[in-house]
Scaffold this motif. Structure first.
Motif, PDB file in Angstrom:
ATOM      1  N   MET A 171      29.881 -17.913 -10.021  1.00 51.30           N
ATOM      2  CA  MET A 171      30.143 -19.209 -10.306  1.00 51.30           C
ATOM      3  C   MET A 171      29.317 -20.342 -10.793  1.00 51.30           C
ATOM      4  O   MET A 171      28.156 -20.357 -10.242  1.00 51.30           O
ATOM      5  N   ASP A 172      29.435 -20.675 -11.881  1.00 56.23           N
ATOM      6  CA  ASP A 172      28.334 -21.731 -12.396  1.00 56.23           C
ATOM      7  C   ASP A 172      28.570 -23.131 -11.898  1.00 56.23           C
ATOM      8  O   ASP A 172      29.510 -23.498 -11.143  1.00 56.23           O
ATOM      9  N   ALA A 173      27.550 -23.983 -12.390  1.00 58.09           N
ATOM     10  CA  ALA A 173      27.706 -25.381 -12.079  1.00 58.09           C
ATOM     11  C   ALA A 173      29.016 -26.229 -12.224  1.00 58.09           C
ATOM     12  O   ALA A 173      29.807 -26.889 -11.450  1.00 58.09           O
ATOM     13  N   ALA A 174      29.633 -26.077 -13.463  1.00 60.12           N
ATOM     14  CA  ALA A 174      30.921 -26.446 -13.781  1.00 60.12           C
ATOM     15  C   ALA A 174      31.932 -25.924 -12.934  1.00 60.12           C
ATOM     16  O   ALA A 174      32.746 -26.645 -12.558  1.00 60.12           O
ATOM     17  N   ASP A 175      31.841 -24.718 -12.511  1.00 57.75           N
ATOM     18  CA  ASP A 175      32.779 -24.033 -11.416  1.00 57.75           C
ATOM     19  C   ASP A 175      32.890 -24.535 -10.108  1.00 57.75           C
ATOM     20  O   ASP A 175      33.863 -24.906  -9.682  1.00 57.75           O
ATOM     21  N   ASP A 176      31.575 -24.682  -9.793  1.00 59.16           N
ATOM     22  CA  ASP A 176      31.481 -25.454  -8.585  1.00 59.16           C
ATOM     23  C   ASP A 176      32.049 -26.824  -8.515  1.00 59.16           C
ATOM     24  O   ASP A 176      32.786 -27.412  -7.563  1.00 59.16           O
ATOM     25  N   ALA A 177      31.775 -27.710  -9.812  1.00 63.93           N
ATOM     26  CA  ALA A 177      32.039 -29.150  -9.543  1.00 63.93           C
ATOM     27  C   ALA A 177      33.695 -29.133  -9.557  1.00 63.93           C
ATOM     28  O   ALA A 177      34.448 -29.879  -9.024  1.00 63.93           O
ATOM     29  N   ALA A 178      34.363 -28.046 -10.426  1.00 63.14           N
ATOM     30  CA  ALA A 178      35.800 -28.001 -10.546  1.00 63.14           C
ATOM     31  C   ALA A 178      36.501 -27.563  -9.247  1.00 63.14           C
ATOM     32  O   ALA A 178      37.281 -28.288  -8.584  1.00 63.14           O
ATOM     33  N   ALA A 179      35.726 -26.682  -8.477  1.00 70.35           N
ATOM     34  CA  ALA A 179      36.287 -26.452  -6.972  1.00 70.35           C
ATOM     35  C   ALA A 179      36.051 -27.488  -6.064  1.00 70.35           C
ATOM     36  O   ALA A 179      37.083 -27.859  -5.376  1.00 70.35           O
ATOM     37  N   ALA A 180      35.072 -28.482  -6.362  1.00 72.92           N
ATOM     38  CA  ALA A 180      34.805 -29.360  -5.356  1.00 72.92           C
ATOM     39  C   ALA A 180      35.966 -30.890  -5.793  1.00 72.92           C
ATOM     40  O   ALA A 180      36.324 -31.744  -4.977  1.00 72.92           O
ATOM     41  N   ASP A 181      36.150 -31.032  -6.859  1.00 73.67           N
ATOM     42  CA  ASP A 181      37.088 -32.238  -7.346  1.00 73.67           C
ATOM     43  C   ASP A 181      38.590 -31.650  -7.539  1.00 73.67           C
ATOM     44  O   ASP A 181      38.928 -31.047  -8.443  1.00 73.67           O
ATOM     45  N   PRO A 182      39.411 -32.256  -6.714  1.00 72.48           N
ATOM     46  CA  PRO A 182      40.795 -31.956  -6.728  1.00 72.48           C
ATOM     47  C   PRO A 182      41.507 -32.266  -7.926  1.00 72.48           C
ATOM     48  O   PRO A 182      42.457 -31.531  -8.523  1.00 72.48           O
ATOM     49  N   LEU A 183      41.047 -33.399  -8.895  1.00 72.41           N
ATOM     50  CA  LEU A 183      41.621 -33.481  -9.902  1.00 72.41           C
ATOM     51  C   LEU A 183      41.413 -32.511 -11.061  1.00 72.41           C
ATOM     52  O   LEU A 183      42.088 -31.913 -11.877  1.00 72.41           O
ATOM     53  N   GLU A 184      40.076 -31.790 -11.207  1.00 73.37           N
ATOM     54  CA  GLU A 184      39.746 -30.766 -11.874  1.00 73.37           C
ATOM     55  C   GLU A 184      40.523 -29.619 -11.511  1.00 73.37           C
ATOM     56  O   GLU A 184      40.493 -28.663 -12.131  1.00 73.37           O
ATOM     57  N   ARG A 185      40.406 -29.255 -10.266  1.00 73.06           N
ATOM     58  CA  ARG A 185      41.317 -28.207  -9.581  1.00 73.06           C
ATOM     59  C   ARG A 185      42.451 -28.236 -10.385  1.00 73.06           C
ATOM     60  O   ARG A 185      43.160 -27.031 -10.627  1.00 73.06           O
ATOM     61  N   ASP A 207      43.423 -28.688 -25.767  1.00 74.38           N
ATOM     62  CA  ASP A 207      43.684 -29.834 -26.167  1.00 74.38           C
ATOM     63  C   ASP A 207      44.548 -30.683 -25.172  1.00 74.38           C
ATOM     64  O   ASP A 207      44.319 -31.827 -24.791  1.00 74.38           O
ATOM     65  N   ALA A 208      45.668 -30.091 -24.579  1.00 76.08           N
ATOM     66  CA  ALA A 208      46.507 -30.768 -23.761  1.00 76.08           C
ATOM     67  C   ALA A 208      45.799 -30.863 -22.376  1.00 76.08           C
ATOM     68  O   ALA A 208      46.017 -32.170 -21.866  1.00 76.08           O
ATOM     69  N   VAL A 209      45.045 -29.998 -21.880  1.00 74.18           N
ATOM     70  CA  VAL A 209      44.241 -30.132 -20.801  1.00 74.18           C
ATOM     71  C   VAL A 209      43.216 -31.393 -20.681  1.00 74.18           C
ATOM     72  O   VAL A 209      43.111 -32.220 -19.853  1.00 74.18           O
ATOM     73  N   THR A 210      42.502 -31.480 -22.113  1.00 75.20           N
ATOM     74  CA  THR A 210      41.520 -32.495 -22.230  1.00 75.20           C
ATOM     75  C   THR A 210      42.388 -33.888 -22.199  1.00 75.20           C
ATOM     76  O   THR A 210      41.952 -34.835 -21.683  1.00 75.20           O
ATOM     77  N   TRP A 226      41.907 -37.241 -18.923  1.00 74.22           N
ATOM     78  CA  TRP A 226      42.009 -38.636 -19.106  1.00 74.22           C
ATOM     79  C   TRP A 226      43.066 -39.075 -18.340  1.00 74.22           C
ATOM     80  O   TRP A 226      42.889 -40.002 -17.548  1.00 74.22           O
ATOM     81  N   TRP A 227      44.327 -38.772 -18.451  1.00 77.54           N
ATOM     82  CA  TRP A 227      45.382 -39.294 -17.712  1.00 77.54           C
ATOM     83  C   TRP A 227      45.520 -39.414 -16.340  1.00 77.54           C
ATOM     84  O   TRP A 227      45.621 -40.188 -15.770  1.00 77.54           O
ATOM     85  N   VAL A 228      45.031 -37.988 -15.630  1.00 80.77           N
ATOM     86  CA  VAL A 228      44.972 -37.945 -14.308  1.00 80.77           C
ATOM     87  C   VAL A 228      43.784 -38.715 -13.811  1.00 80.77           C
ATOM     88  O   VAL A 228      43.752 -39.221 -12.634  1.00 80.77           O
ATOM     89  N   GLY A 229      42.752 -39.052 -14.728  1.00 77.01           N
ATOM     90  CA  GLY A 229      41.555 -39.715 -14.290  1.00 77.01           C
ATOM     91  C   GLY A 229      42.042 -41.362 -13.945  1.00 77.01           C
ATOM     92  O   GLY A 229      41.487 -41.914 -13.093  1.00 77.01           O
ATOM     93  N   PRO A 237      45.138 -40.632 -10.361  1.00 79.12           N
ATOM     94  CA  PRO A 237      44.697 -39.603  -9.600  1.00 79.12           C
ATOM     95  C   PRO A 237      45.983 -39.043  -8.751  1.00 79.12           C
ATOM     96  O   PRO A 237      46.153 -37.884  -8.460  1.00 79.12           O
ATOM     97  N   GLU A 238      47.006 -39.936  -8.395  1.00 80.65           N
ATOM     98  CA  GLU A 238      48.176 -39.691  -7.648  1.00 80.65           C
ATOM     99  C   GLU A 238      49.161 -38.531  -8.296  1.00 80.65           C
ATOM    100  O   GLU A 238      49.818 -37.809  -7.829  1.00 80.65           O
ATOM    101  N   GLY A 239      48.846 -38.636  -9.742  1.00 81.89           N
ATOM    102  CA  GLY A 239      49.625 -37.571 -10.595  1.00 81.89           C
ATOM    103  C   GLY A 239      49.280 -36.506 -10.726  1.00 81.89           C
ATOM    104  O   GLY A 239      49.631 -35.770 -11.407  1.00 81.89           O
ATOM    105  N   ALA A 240      48.128 -35.702 -10.027  1.00 84.46           N
ATOM    106  CA  ALA A 240      47.605 -34.589 -10.145  1.00 84.46           C
ATOM    107  C   ALA A 240      48.800 -33.515  -9.692  1.00 84.46           C
ATOM    108  O   ALA A 240      48.455 -32.576 -10.352  1.00 84.46           O
ATOM    109  N   ASP A 241      49.332 -33.650  -8.987  1.00 88.19           N
ATOM    110  CA  ASP A 241      50.687 -32.717  -8.715  1.00 88.19           C
ATOM    111  C   ASP A 241      51.587 -32.437  -9.986  1.00 88.19           C
ATOM    112  O   ASP A 241      52.279 -31.507  -9.960  1.00 88.19           O
ATOM    113  N   TYR A 242      51.547 -33.541 -10.946  1.00 87.64           N
ATOM    114  CA  TYR A 242      52.359 -33.266 -12.002  1.00 87.64           C
ATOM    115  C   TYR A 242      51.722 -32.733 -13.219  1.00 87.64           C
ATOM    116  O   TYR A 242      52.562 -32.684 -14.428  1.00 87.64           O
TER     117      TYR A 242
END
Length: 141
Positions: A1-15, A44-47, A51-54, A57-62
């Motif tokens: 796992m690299d640093a970006a993967d570590d950050a994604a694992a720690a951040d529920p929005l990125e996850r 493109d859609a994820v990018t 922004w939207w989920v940022g 944040p309560e919309g992460a499930d959507y």
């Protein structure tokens, strides 16, 4: 796992974003349409949804359902309808819809037949059903 993967694992929005990306890519691959240009549409859609989920944040499930809808819209504009309905044998080919439109645990549904086909991310569930990209002019009703 690299640093970006570590950050994604720690951040529920990125996850949530990484999960959505993986599920949509799985559905695209299951229907043999995960070409590089189509994968770019997912990115493109994820990018956009990052922004939207940022902002909400309560919309992460959507996010998964929204990314699925974004990819459908982008594919329709460039390639045609996706995923094609494997349920209806007659009439014009039509795409499956995503329900709920804004909610957790999204599913692919045939709106014409009123049936749930699969969870988003589970189109490859071994049904052997077709589901590639159909003509942009096909009716969706």
């Amino acid at each position: 796992m690299d640093a970006a993967d570590d950050a994604a694992a720690a951040d529920p929005l990125e996850r949530a974003l990484h999960t959505a990306r993986a599920l949509i890519l799985g559905d695209l691959a299951a229907r043999d349409v995960a070409d590089p240009d189509v994968v770019s549409l997912v990115e493109d859609a994820v990018t956009h949804r990052r922004w939207w989920v940022g902002q909400w944040p309560e919309g992460a499930d959507y996010v998964t359902g929204l990314v699925a809808q974004d990819v459908q819209d982008a594919l329709l504009e460039r390639h045609g309808r996706w995923p094609l309905c494997p349920v209806c044998d007659t009439g014009d080919p039509h795409a499956l819809g995503v329900e709920p439109e804004l909610g957790a645990d999204p599913h692919w549904v045939c709106e014409a037949a009123g049936v749930v086909v699969a969870r988003v991310g589970s189109l490859g569930g071994g049904t052997g059903a077709p589901g590639g990209i159909g003509p942009a002019g096909a009716d969706t009703a």
